[in-house]
Design an enzyme around this catalytic site. Structure first.
Site, mmCIF file in Angstrom:
data_model
loop_
_atom_site.group_PDB
_atom_site.id
_atom_site.type_symbol
_atom_site.label_atom_id
_atom_site.label_comp_id
_atom_site.label_asym_id
_atom_site.label_seq_id
_atom_site.Cartn_x
_atom_site.Cartn_y
_atom_site.Cartn_z
ATOM 1 N N HIS A 171 30.379 -41.780 5.643
ATOM 2 C CA HIS A 171 29.899 -40.458 6.027
ATOM 3 C C HIS A 171 29.869 -40.361 7.548
ATOM 4 C CE1 HIS A 171 27.569 -39.386 2.089
ATOM 5 N NE2 HIS A 171 28.746 -39.949 1.827
ATOM 6 N N GLU B 93 27.569 -39.463 9.525
ATOM 7 C CA GLU B 93 26.349 -39.999 10.117
ATOM 8 C C GLU B 93 26.392 -41.522 10.226
ATOM 9 O OE1 GLU B 93 24.999 -36.526 7.362
ATOM 10 O OE2 GLU B 93 26.642 -37.972 7.461
#
Length: 167
Positions: A60, A62
């Site tokens: 992801h 993040e």
């Protein structure tokens, strides 16, 4: 000078950098989520979704931004930093922000299916954790939401009858 307005302007500035990462993800056929991590008025970590490219469910935006920021800082502790994410983080990513000791998370669009800042779950409401972080929602939300809608609209248009688009 309005400090609240100045803070919002800074949040918009950094969110635009996260949106640029999200657009790069779209160009690569990935779900358009981007993240930048800012420390002392400079970006120390960038990430965009790379789940399909890397065939890694943890890739992801993040997580990749946290890794880049930790490398740039030479420490896994990202105390004092702010993460700007185009879409509300999921439980995995919020857990990683907690573990990395990120001070603040600013996100654009809410994520009703997987959001962990209040849309589906609220990991910020759990008391007794060894670290708490602030969350600011809705910065450039319309732009971030439109990126997501446009991506899934084109994915549906590209899939034939009976095909199930990937999510």
């Amino acid at each position: 000078m309005n400090l609240e307005q100045d803070g919002w302007d800074l949040d918009e500035r950094w969110m635009r950098a996260a949106l640029a990462e999200a657009r790069r993800a779209t160009d690569e056929g990935e779900v358009p989520v981007g993240c930048v991590i800012v420390d002392e008025a400079r970006i120390i970590g960038r990430g965009r979704n790379r789940v399909e490219t890397l065939q890694d469910p943890t890739a992801h935006a993040e997580i990749l931004a946290i890794s880049a920021a930790a490398e740039a800082r030479g420490s896994w502790r990202l105390s004092g930093t702010t993460a700007y994410v185009t879409v509300e983080p999921c439980t995995m990513c919020m857990g990683a922000f907690h573990q990395a000791r990120v001070a603040r998370v600013v996100f654009g669009a809410a994520e009703p299916k997987f959001g962990a800042c209040g849309s589906r779950l609220d990991l910020t409401a759990i008391r007794g954790l060894n670290h708490t972080l602030q969350v600011e929602a809705g910065v450039l939300a319309a732009e971030a939401a439109e990126l997501m809608r446009g991506f899934f609209r084109s994915l549906r248009a590209a899939s034939g009858p009976g095909d199930t688009p990937r999510t």
